[in-house]
Scaffold this motif. Structure first.
Motif, PDB file in Angstrom:
ATOM      1  N   PHE A 257      -3.545  -7.197 -24.321  1.00 40.10           N
ATOM      2  CA  PHE A 257      -2.314  -7.007 -25.095  1.00 40.10           C
ATOM      3  C   PHE A 257      -1.065  -7.043 -24.224  1.00 40.10           C
ATOM      4  CE2 PHE A 257      -4.840  -5.766 -28.738  1.00 40.10           C
ATOM      5  CZ  PHE A 257      -4.028  -6.136 -29.797  1.00 40.10           C
ATOM      6  N   THR A 258      -1.214  -7.389 -22.964  1.00 39.91           N
ATOM      7  CA  THR A 258      -0.057  -7.493 -22.079  1.00 39.91           C
ATOM      8  C   THR A 258       0.819  -8.671 -22.496  1.00 39.91           C
ATOM      9  OG1 THR A 258      -1.326  -6.591 -20.222  1.00 39.91           O
ATOM     10  CG2 THR A 258       0.716  -7.755 -19.697  1.00 39.91           C
ATOM     11  N   ARG A 259       2.115  -8.407 -22.699  1.00 37.47           N
ATOM     12  CA  ARG A 259       3.077  -9.451 -23.087  1.00 37.47           C
ATOM     13  C   ARG A 259       4.017  -9.732 -21.915  1.00 37.47           C
ATOM     14  NH1 ARG A 259       3.385  -9.786 -28.926  1.00 37.47           N
ATOM     15  NH2 ARG A 259       2.248  -8.085 -29.939  1.00 37.47           N
ATOM     16  N   TRP A 260       4.585 -10.928 -21.922  1.00 40.87           N
ATOM     17  CA  TRP A 260       5.546 -11.296 -20.884  1.00 40.87           C
ATOM     18  C   TRP A 260       6.772 -10.393 -20.913  1.00 40.87           C
ATOM     19  CZ3 TRP A 260       4.069 -14.286 -17.062  1.00 40.87           C
ATOM     20  CH2 TRP A 260       3.039 -15.207 -17.262  1.00 40.87           C
ATOM     21  N   SER A 261       7.108  -9.890 -22.100  1.00 35.00           N
ATOM     22  CA  SER A 261       8.281  -9.012 -22.227  1.00 35.00           C
ATOM     23  C   SER A 261       8.093  -7.682 -21.510  1.00 35.00           C
ATOM     24  CB  SER A 261       8.592  -8.760 -23.704  1.00 35.00           C
ATOM     25  OG  SER A 261       7.471  -8.173 -24.359  1.00 35.00           O
ATOM     26  N   GLN A 262       6.844  -7.343 -21.182  1.00 38.89           N
ATOM     27  CA  GLN A 262       6.567  -6.092 -20.485  1.00 38.89           C
ATOM     28  C   GLN A 262       6.716  -6.237 -18.970  1.00 38.89           C
ATOM     29  OE1 GLN A 262       2.626  -5.889 -22.496  1.00 38.89           O
ATOM     30  NE2 GLN A 262       3.132  -3.759 -22.914  1.00 38.89           N
ATOM     31  N   ILE A 263       6.928  -7.466 -18.530  1.00 39.61           N
ATOM     32  CA  ILE A 263       7.038  -7.736 -17.093  1.00 39.61           C
ATOM     33  C   ILE A 263       8.497  -8.022 -16.745  1.00 39.61           C
ATOM     34  CG2 ILE A 263       6.313  -9.271 -15.234  1.00 39.61           C
ATOM     35  CD1 ILE A 263       3.760  -9.816 -16.926  1.00 39.61           C
ATOM     36  N   TYR A 264       9.123  -7.109 -16.055  1.00 36.61           N
ATOM     37  CA  TYR A 264      10.499  -7.299 -15.618  1.00 36.61           C
ATOM     38  C   TYR A 264      10.811  -6.346 -14.459  1.00 36.61           C
ATOM     39  CZ  TYR A 264      11.282  -3.263 -18.721  1.00 36.61           C
ATOM     40  OH  TYR A 264      11.215  -2.044 -19.348  1.00 36.61           O
ATOM     41  N   ASP A 265      11.827  -6.712 -13.693  1.00 39.75           N
ATOM     42  CA  ASP A 265      12.239  -5.934 -12.515  1.00 39.75           C
ATOM     43  C   ASP A 265      11.078  -5.730 -11.535  1.00 39.75           C
ATOM     44  OD1 ASP A 265      14.745  -5.738 -13.633  1.00 39.75           O
ATOM     45  OD2 ASP A 265      14.386  -3.757 -14.521  1.00 39.75           O
ATOM     46  N   GLY A 266      10.183  -6.731 -11.486  1.00 32.96           N
ATOM     47  CA  GLY A 266       9.073  -6.654 -10.548  1.00 32.96           C
ATOM     48  C   GLY A 266       8.034  -5.619 -10.908  1.00 32.96           C
ATOM     49  N   ARG A 267       8.023  -5.199 -12.184  1.00 35.60           N
ATOM     50  CA  ARG A 267       7.093  -4.149 -12.604  1.00 35.60           C
ATOM     51  C   ARG A 267       6.451  -4.507 -13.950  1.00 35.60           C
ATOM     52  NH1 ARG A 267       7.891   0.152  -9.416  1.00 35.60           N
ATOM     53  NH2 ARG A 267       6.629   1.504 -10.745  1.00 35.60           N
ATOM     54  N   LEU A 268       5.310  -3.892 -14.213  1.00 39.93           N
ATOM     55  CA  LEU A 268       4.660  -3.989 -15.521  1.00 39.93           C
ATOM     56  C   LEU A 268       4.893  -2.672 -16.239  1.00 39.93           C
ATOM     57  CD1 LEU A 268       2.722  -5.211 -17.657  1.00 39.93           C
ATOM     58  CD2 LEU A 268       0.833  -4.179 -16.372  1.00 39.93           C
ATOM     59  N   HIS A 269       5.486  -2.752 -17.414  1.00 44.91           N
ATOM     60  CA  HIS A 269       5.753  -1.563 -18.226  1.00 44.91           C
ATOM     61  C   HIS A 269       4.891  -1.661 -19.489  1.00 44.91           C
ATOM     62  CE1 HIS A 269       9.529  -0.987 -15.849  1.00 44.91           C
ATOM     63  NE2 HIS A 269       9.471  -2.314 -15.811  1.00 44.91           N
ATOM     64  N   TYR A 270       3.982  -0.710 -19.682  1.00 49.32           N
ATOM     65  CA  TYR A 270       3.143  -0.797 -20.884  1.00 49.32           C
ATOM     66  C   TYR A 270       2.734   0.590 -21.369  1.00 49.32           C
ATOM     67  CZ  TYR A 270      -1.306   0.194 -18.416  1.00 49.32           C
ATOM     68  OH  TYR A 270      -2.330   0.779 -17.707  1.00 49.32           O
ATOM     69  N   ARG A 271       2.314   0.611 -22.633  1.00 47.78           N
ATOM     70  CA  ARG A 271       1.840   1.849 -23.244  1.00 47.78           C
ATOM     71  C   ARG A 271       0.324   1.756 -23.386  1.00 47.78           C
ATOM     72  NH1 ARG A 271       4.459   5.746 -26.089  1.00 47.78           N
ATOM     73  NH2 ARG A 271       6.330   4.442 -26.276  1.00 47.78           N
ATOM     74  N   MET A 272      -0.388   2.705 -22.816  1.00 52.39           N
ATOM     75  CA  MET A 272      -1.845   2.673 -22.858  1.00 52.39           C
ATOM     76  C   MET A 272      -2.353   2.836 -24.277  1.00 52.39           C
ATOM     77  SD  MET A 272      -2.728   4.956 -19.464  1.00 52.39           S
ATOM     78  CE  MET A 272      -4.486   4.610 -19.509  1.00 52.39           C
ATOM     79  N   GLY A 273      -3.288   1.965 -24.662  1.00 51.70           N
ATOM     80  CA  GLY A 273      -3.803   2.000 -26.022  1.00 51.70           C
ATOM     81  C   GLY A 273      -4.619   3.239 -26.326  1.00 51.70           C
ATOM     82  N   LYS A 274      -5.280   3.825 -25.314  1.00 48.19           N
ATOM     83  CA  LYS A 274      -6.173   4.956 -25.550  1.00 48.19           C
ATOM     84  C   LYS A 274      -5.426   6.232 -25.874  1.00 48.19           C
ATOM     85  CE  LYS A 274     -10.146   7.403 -23.649  1.00 48.19           C
ATOM     86  NZ  LYS A 274     -11.123   7.492 -22.537  1.00 48.19           N
ATOM     87  N   ASN A 275      -4.333   6.498 -25.154  1.00 48.90           N
ATOM     88  CA  ASN A 275      -3.621   7.768 -25.354  1.00 48.90           C
ATOM     89  C   ASN A 275      -2.120   7.600 -25.580  1.00 48.90           C
ATOM     90  OD1 ASN A 275      -2.711   7.100 -22.781  1.00 48.90           O
ATOM     91  ND2 ASN A 275      -4.116   8.526 -21.753  1.00 48.90           N
ATOM     92  N   SER A 276      -1.668   6.332 -25.725  1.00 47.35           N
ATOM     93  CA  SER A 276      -0.260   6.020 -26.029  1.00 47.35           C
ATOM     94  C   SER A 276       0.715   6.457 -24.935  1.00 47.35           C
ATOM     95  CB  SER A 276       0.151   6.656 -27.369  1.00 47.35           C
ATOM     96  OG  SER A 276      -0.606   6.119 -28.420  1.00 47.35           O
ATOM     97  N   LYS A 277       0.230   6.679 -23.721  1.00 44.46           N
ATOM     98  CA  LYS A 277       1.112   7.093 -22.630  1.00 44.46           C
ATOM     99  C   LYS A 277       1.756   5.882 -21.974  1.00 44.46           C
ATOM    100  CE  LYS A 277      -1.083  11.477 -21.540  1.00 44.46           C
ATOM    101  NZ  LYS A 277      -1.702  12.311 -20.488  1.00 44.46           N
ATOM    102  N   LEU A 278       3.014   6.056 -21.579  1.00 43.83           N
ATOM    103  CA  LEU A 278       3.759   4.979 -20.930  1.00 43.83           C
ATOM    104  C   LEU A 278       3.447   4.932 -19.441  1.00 43.83           C
ATOM    105  CD1 LEU A 278       7.213   5.476 -22.670  1.00 43.83           C
ATOM    106  CD2 LEU A 278       5.672   3.520 -22.969  1.00 43.83           C
ATOM    107  N   LEU A 279       3.384   3.717 -18.907  1.00 43.05           N
ATOM    108  CA  LEU A 279       3.091   3.540 -17.498  1.00 43.05           C
ATOM    109  C   LEU A 279       3.925   2.384 -16.951  1.00 43.05           C
ATOM    110  CD1 LEU A 279       1.179   4.807 -15.411  1.00 43.05           C
ATOM    111  CD2 LEU A 279      -0.433   2.979 -15.874  1.00 43.05           C
ATOM    112  N   SER A 280       4.450   2.557 -15.762  1.00 45.70           N
ATOM    113  CA  SER A 280       5.219   1.503 -15.099  1.00 45.70           C
ATOM    114  C   SER A 280       4.667   1.321 -13.696  1.00 45.70           C
ATOM    115  CB  SER A 280       6.708   1.889 -15.034  1.00 45.70           C
ATOM    116  OG  SER A 280       7.438   0.923 -14.308  1.00 45.70           O
ATOM    117  N   LEU A 281       4.156   0.104 -13.420  1.00 46.06           N
ATOM    118  CA  LEU A 281       3.522  -0.160 -12.136  1.00 46.06           C
ATOM    119  C   LEU A 281       4.150  -1.368 -11.455  1.00 46.06           C
ATOM    120  CD1 LEU A 281      -0.240   0.264 -13.153  1.00 46.06           C
ATOM    121  CD2 LEU A 281       1.159   1.901 -11.889  1.00 46.06           C
TER     122      LEU A 281
END
Length: 404
Positions: A257-281
């Protein structure tokens, strides 16, 4: 054959040192107890008159309650004797305190499954439906009351699961967890009494066996990175696996479910499907190389990076579930061939990417940082998870003894 009911103070104090008030039902020298739900000090109990002493601030109210509960039990015994019902002491207790609701175990099971569908938890719905099918086959019908599910039922059912169904101890315990969940809901809805709860201390215990989590080593990861002569689908499967590994064992559903819109500023920003927590790596350079292989297929900034979910009906949870399941199987089939070519003997699946990250991290990364990467709510979860991969202290201790 005499049957009686009596008010008592049980000599089993709770954690606060208070003793429970109860009604003792006895038949043929066998007893069972119906706890009132109140606890008192030992010195507040009148052993001669079987009542709460006036020294207790709520003595009058408690004694009235005890009298009412004793009367209820004796009336129940009279009804059983009138109907010439010969039963064990446990059956007598169930008969006296049976609830007025006619809702059955499978009524609650159906409500549970309907709720999972409504919440789009299709994976959980599929799993729990399978667990419930074992119960239905064992009972040979769907007319199962909660009163029938006692310790003896659970023990015999477990034997059936492991014997006739040939399932593992872990799976058997998962089925028991579902039964316990529905039992707790029935108690909360006051369909059954807490006294009928068959789980816990002194009753049926749900205990999962220890499992071994196997992860790849750094050298084995390098072997995967350098494997050559892969087909297009094998290379794609390996890319998805490595993408998961490079992002701290990202779950396959989140990868797809990773989208290109989640990739910016050299990081991946996504919400985990299991617990809905936000993560930026931070995006590692190795991931950048993988992304370059897919960027030409990008239709829009909101497009998926990987192709599996592009044709999914995102309004249909069942279609999403099916496509994820098919994709995961496809990846695992290809990984089996890839690992063999790389000379890796371990069984590698998509989920092993998460174990591999934990294995290489071992005790080299502080647990608090790993908790952040894994997005565990409780640090204990992280520590317990990493315990599967940390062996240095034990190895050093062993060496200190045998290397002399």
């Amino acid at each position: 054959m005499s049957t009686s009911a009596k008010i008592i103070l049980r000599k089993k104090p709770n954690s606060k040192g208070l003793y429970p008030l109860a009604i003792r039902i006895t038949k043929d020298r066998r007893s069972t107890y119906k706890h009132i739900g109140h606890y008192i000090e030992l010195e507040d109990w009148d052993t001669k008159n079987l009542k709460v002493k006036k020294s207790h601030p709520n003595a009058e109210s408690l004694n009235n309650l005890l009298t009412s509960k004793l009367s209820e039990a004796r009336k129940g015994l009279i009804v059983l004797q009138t109907n010439n019902k010969d039963a064990t002491v446990r059956q007598i207790k169930k008969e006296i305190y049976k609830p007025t609701s006619k809702l059955t175990f499978f009524d609650f099971a159906d409500e549970h499954l309907e709720a999972l569908v409504a919440e789009n938890k299709i994976n959980r719905h599929s799993t729990d439906s399978a667990w419930l099918s074992y119960i239905e086959k064992y009972c040979k019908a769907r007319q199962l009351t909660f009163q029938e599910i006692d310790e003896r039922f659970l023990k015999k059912f477990k034997i059936y699961l492991k014997g006739s169904c040939l399932i593992t101890e872990t799976t058997a315990m998962n089925v028991m967890v579902l039964i316990r969940l529905l039992f707790n809901r029935a108690i909360k809805d006051k369909v059954i009494s807490k006294e009928l709860y068959p789980f816990g201390t002194g009753k049926f215990k749900i205990k999962f066996p220890e499992t071994t989590k196997t992860g790849l080593t750094g050298k084995e990861i390098q072997a995967l990175e350098n494997v050559s002569e892969l087909s297009e689908m094998e290379e794609h499967s390996l890319n998805v696996w490595l993408f998961s590994f490079y992002f701290a064992g990202m779950r396959v559903s989140d990868v797809l479910f990773t989208r290109w819109s989640q990739i910016y500023d050299g990081r991946l920003h996504y919400r985990m499907g299991k617990n809905s927590k936000l993560l930026s790596l931070k995006i590692p350079s190795k991931v950048e190389k993988i992304l370059l292989e897919y960027i030409s297929d990008r239709k829009s900034n909101d497009d998926f990076v990987f192709p599996e979910m592009k044709k999914a009906d995102l309004t249909d949870a069942k279609d999403i579930y099916r496509k994820k399941k098919v994709a995961n199987k496809k990846f695992n089939d290809h990984l089996k061939k890839i690992t063999k070519r790389a000379g890796i003997q371990k069984k590698v699946t998509m989920h092993i990417a998460r174990h591999s990250f934990g294995n290489i991290a071992a005790d080299n990364i502080h647990p608090l940082m790993l908790q952040k990467l894994y997005r565990h709510t409780d640090l204990k979860t992280t520590i317990n998870y990493q315990a599967n991969f940390i062996h240095k202290d034990a190895d050093d201790a062993l060496d200190s003894v045998v290397n002399f």
